[in-house]
Design a protein around this motif. Structure first.
Motif, PDB file in Angstrom:
ATOM      1  N   ARG A 295     114.630 -24.526  39.759  1.00 14.07           N
ATOM      2  CA  ARG A 295     115.931 -24.875  39.180  1.00 14.07           C
ATOM      3  C   ARG A 295     117.033 -23.980  39.754  1.00 14.07           C
ATOM      4  NH1 ARG A 295     112.377 -26.112  34.878  1.00 14.07           N
ATOM      5  NH2 ARG A 295     112.192 -23.943  34.225  1.00 14.07           N
ATOM      6  N   GLN A 296     116.736 -22.684  39.929  1.00 13.01           N
ATOM      7  CA  GLN A 296     117.724 -21.749  40.460  1.00 13.01           C
ATOM      8  C   GLN A 296     118.068 -22.070  41.913  1.00 13.01           C
ATOM      9  OE1 GLN A 296     119.378 -19.317  38.634  1.00 13.01           O
ATOM     10  NE2 GLN A 296     120.665 -19.348  40.456  1.00 13.01           N
ATOM     11  N   LYS A 297     117.071 -22.475  42.685  1.00  5.38           N
ATOM     12  CA  LYS A 297     117.302 -22.826  44.087  1.00  5.38           C
ATOM     13  C   LYS A 297     118.265 -24.015  44.186  1.00  5.38           C
ATOM     14  CE  LYS A 297     114.903 -24.139  48.293  1.00  5.38           C
ATOM     15  NZ  LYS A 297     113.643 -24.499  48.917  1.00  5.38           N
ATOM     16  N   VAL A 298     118.059 -25.021  43.353  1.00  2.25           N
ATOM     17  CA  VAL A 298     118.944 -26.189  43.344  1.00  2.25           C
ATOM     18  C   VAL A 298     120.347 -25.763  42.901  1.00  2.25           C
ATOM     19  CG1 VAL A 298     119.394 -28.418  42.232  1.00  2.25           C
ATOM     20  CG2 VAL A 298     117.096 -27.864  43.029  1.00  2.25           C
TER      21      VAL A 298
ATOM     22  N   GLY B  68     117.555 -36.089  43.573  1.00  4.09           N
ATOM     23  CA  GLY B  68     118.826 -36.787  43.531  1.00  4.09           C
ATOM     24  C   GLY B  68     120.028 -35.876  43.356  1.00  4.09           C
ATOM     25  N   LEU B  69     119.808 -34.640  42.905  1.00  3.63           N
ATOM     26  CA  LEU B  69     120.942 -33.737  42.701  1.00  3.63           C
ATOM     27  C   LEU B  69     121.528 -33.237  44.023  1.00  3.63           C
ATOM     28  CD1 LEU B  69     119.639 -31.602  39.700  1.00  3.63           C
ATOM     29  CD2 LEU B  69     121.278 -33.493  39.653  1.00  3.63           C
ATOM     30  N   LEU B  70     120.713 -33.227  45.084  1.00  6.34           N
ATOM     31  CA  LEU B  70     121.161 -32.695  46.374  1.00  6.34           C
ATOM     32  C   LEU B  70     121.147 -33.734  47.491  1.00  6.34           C
ATOM     33  CD1 LEU B  70     119.087 -29.370  46.298  1.00  6.34           C
ATOM     34  CD2 LEU B  70     121.492 -29.653  45.713  1.00  6.34           C
ATOM     35  N   ASP B  71     120.707 -34.951  47.194  1.00  3.83           N
ATOM     36  CA  ASP B  71     120.484 -35.949  48.243  1.00  3.83           C
ATOM     37  C   ASP B  71     121.727 -36.277  49.072  1.00  3.83           C
ATOM     38  OD1 ASP B  71     117.853 -36.049  47.582  1.00  3.83           O
ATOM     39  OD2 ASP B  71     117.961 -37.975  46.532  1.00  3.83           O
ATOM     40  N   ASP B  72     122.908 -36.260  48.468  1.00  2.00           N
ATOM     41  CA  ASP B  72     124.115 -36.639  49.206  1.00  2.00           C
ATOM     42  C   ASP B  72     124.843 -35.449  49.833  1.00  2.00           C
ATOM     43  OD1 ASP B  72     124.870 -35.610  46.753  1.00  2.00           O
ATOM     44  OD2 ASP B  72     126.579 -36.942  46.522  1.00  2.00           O
ATOM     45  N   LEU B  73     124.207 -34.270  49.794  1.00  2.00           N
ATOM     46  CA  LEU B  73     124.817 -33.070  50.377  1.00  2.00           C
ATOM     47  C   LEU B  73     124.124 -32.720  51.694  1.00  2.00           C
ATOM     48  CD1 LEU B  73     125.007 -30.968  47.113  1.00  2.00           C
ATOM     49  CD2 LEU B  73     126.847 -32.257  48.208  1.00  2.00           C
ATOM     50  N   PRO B  74     124.892 -32.389  52.732  1.00  2.00           N
ATOM     51  CA  PRO B  74     124.269 -32.063  54.026  1.00  2.00           C
ATOM     52  C   PRO B  74     123.484 -30.766  53.959  1.00  2.00           C
ATOM     53  CG  PRO B  74     126.640 -31.674  54.102  1.00  2.00           C
ATOM     54  CD  PRO B  74     126.343 -32.307  52.783  1.00  2.00           C
ATOM     55  N   GLY B  75     122.391 -30.737  54.687  1.00  2.00           N
ATOM     56  CA  GLY B  75     121.584 -29.527  54.781  1.00  2.00           C
ATOM     57  C   GLY B  75     120.724 -29.244  53.582  1.00  2.00           C
ATOM     58  N   THR B  76     120.644 -30.170  52.639  1.00  2.00           N
ATOM     59  CA  THR B  76     119.867 -29.910  51.435  1.00  2.00           C
ATOM     60  C   THR B  76     118.757 -30.926  51.227  1.00  2.00           C
ATOM     61  OG1 THR B  76     121.450 -31.164  50.123  1.00  2.00           O
ATOM     62  CG2 THR B  76     121.792 -28.789  50.257  1.00  2.00           C
ATOM     63  N   ILE B  77     118.452 -31.709  52.248  1.00  2.00           N
ATOM     64  CA  ILE B  77     117.395 -32.706  52.133  1.00  2.00           C
ATOM     65  C   ILE B  77     116.041 -31.998  52.204  1.00  2.00           C
ATOM     66  CG2 ILE B  77     116.358 -34.743  53.197  1.00  2.00           C
ATOM     67  CD1 ILE B  77     119.158 -35.379  54.296  1.00  2.00           C
ATOM     68  N   PRO B  78     115.151 -32.258  51.267  1.00  2.00           N
ATOM     69  CA  PRO B  78     113.840 -31.619  51.315  1.00  2.00           C
ATOM     70  C   PRO B  78     113.120 -31.941  52.617  1.00  2.00           C
ATOM     71  CG  PRO B  78     114.155 -32.804  49.245  1.00  2.00           C
ATOM     72  CD  PRO B  78     115.303 -33.141  50.126  1.00  2.00           C
ATOM     73  N   VAL B  79     112.293 -31.020  53.085  1.00  2.00           N
ATOM     74  CA  VAL B  79     111.610 -31.158  54.373  1.00  2.00           C
ATOM     75  C   VAL B  79     110.776 -32.427  54.436  1.00  2.00           C
ATOM     76  CG1 VAL B  79     109.925 -30.095  55.917  1.00  2.00           C
ATOM     77  CG2 VAL B  79     111.566 -28.668  54.707  1.00  2.00           C
ATOM     78  N   GLU B  80     110.109 -32.775  53.337  1.00  2.00           N
ATOM     79  CA  GLU B  80     109.249 -33.958  53.361  1.00  2.00           C
ATOM     80  C   GLU B  80     110.047 -35.254  53.493  1.00  2.00           C
ATOM     81  OE1 GLU B  80     109.904 -32.537  49.177  1.00  2.00           O
ATOM     82  OE2 GLU B  80     108.916 -31.627  50.882  1.00  2.00           O
ATOM     83  N   LYS B  81     111.332 -35.248  53.139  1.00  2.00           N
ATOM     84  CA  LYS B  81     112.174 -36.435  53.268  1.00  2.00           C
ATOM     85  C   LYS B  81     113.039 -36.393  54.529  1.00  2.00           C
ATOM     86  CE  LYS B  81     112.556 -37.355  48.329  1.00  2.00           C
ATOM     87  NZ  LYS B  81     113.468 -37.513  47.197  1.00  2.00           N
ATOM     88  N   SER B  82     112.987 -35.304  55.249  1.00  2.00           N
ATOM     89  CA  SER B  82     113.836 -35.133  56.425  1.00  2.00           C
ATOM     90  C   SER B  82     113.385 -36.026  57.571  1.00  2.00           C
ATOM     91  CB  SER B  82     113.789 -33.672  56.881  1.00  2.00           C
ATOM     92  OG  SER B  82     114.491 -33.507  58.072  1.00  2.00           O
ATOM     93  N   GLN B  83     114.344 -36.488  58.356  1.00  2.00           N
ATOM     94  CA  GLN B  83     114.041 -37.292  59.527  1.00  2.00           C
ATOM     95  C   GLN B  83     113.959 -36.437  60.776  1.00  2.00           C
ATOM     96  OE1 GLN B  83     116.921 -40.423  59.735  1.00  2.00           O
ATOM     97  NE2 GLN B  83     116.375 -41.258  57.762  1.00  2.00           N
ATOM     98  N   VAL B  84     114.253 -35.161  60.671  1.00  2.00           N
ATOM     99  CA  VAL B  84     114.207 -34.242  61.804  1.00  2.00           C
ATOM    100  C   VAL B  84     112.804 -33.662  61.894  1.00  2.00           C
ATOM    101  CG1 VAL B  84     115.156 -32.130  62.778  1.00  2.00           C
ATOM    102  CG2 VAL B  84     116.621 -33.682  61.499  1.00  2.00           C
TER     103      VAL B  84
END
Length: 140
Positions: A13-16, A52-68
């Motif tokens: 929670r603190q990380k988010v 969903g709290l960070l999905d629309d912010l750049p650089g905050t996509i979780p690694v498992e959902k990342s396309q990079v």
């Protein structure tokens, strides 16, 4: 049970919340939206609540959902290239600042018709330290 149903910990929670604060500081969220999301983050019980709290912010996509895809060729830490100023002393520049300050002092003393307090002496202190630092480097 999937990842979304697992219990989130205080550190999750603190990380988010920290990432939301960074987004607020960057101007990506307004104060109202930040407040809403932080309240939801601290009230989250599961990872699904945090999604969903960070999905629309750049650089905050979780690694498992990342396309990079991470690059496999680098092993170990990457070293930064050496700066062209690395190893240089700041003595010449500091001496130039002292000279300019002394000229300003001299002109103000001449303009007032009397000798003013020699305040550039305070500027001379770091110049002396820089001189000895440069002298010490040349001896080694």
């Amino acid at each position: 049970m999937g990842h979304e149903g697992m219990r989130a910990g205080d550190s999750d929670r603190q990380k988010v919340a920290d990432q939301l604060k960074a987004a607020l500081d960057e101007g990506r969220l307004d104060l109202s939206e930040y407040d809403d999301r932080v309240q939801r983050a601290y009230a989250a019980r599961t990872y699904g609540d945090l999604d969903g709290l960070l999905d629309d912010l750049p650089g905050t996509i979780p690694v498992e959902k990342s396309q990079v895809v991470p690059h496999e060729g680098v092993s170990g830490p990457v070293e930064k290239p050496a700066s062209k100023h690395q190893g240089r002393s700041g003595f010449p520049g500091m001496l130039a600042v002292f000279v300019v300050c002394t000229l300003v002092w001299a002109m103000s003393s001449l303009g007032s018709g009397e000798l003013q307090y020699f305040w550039p002496g305070w500027v001379l202190i770091p110049v002396v330290f820089a001189f000895f630092a440069q002298f010490g480097k040349r001896r080694h």
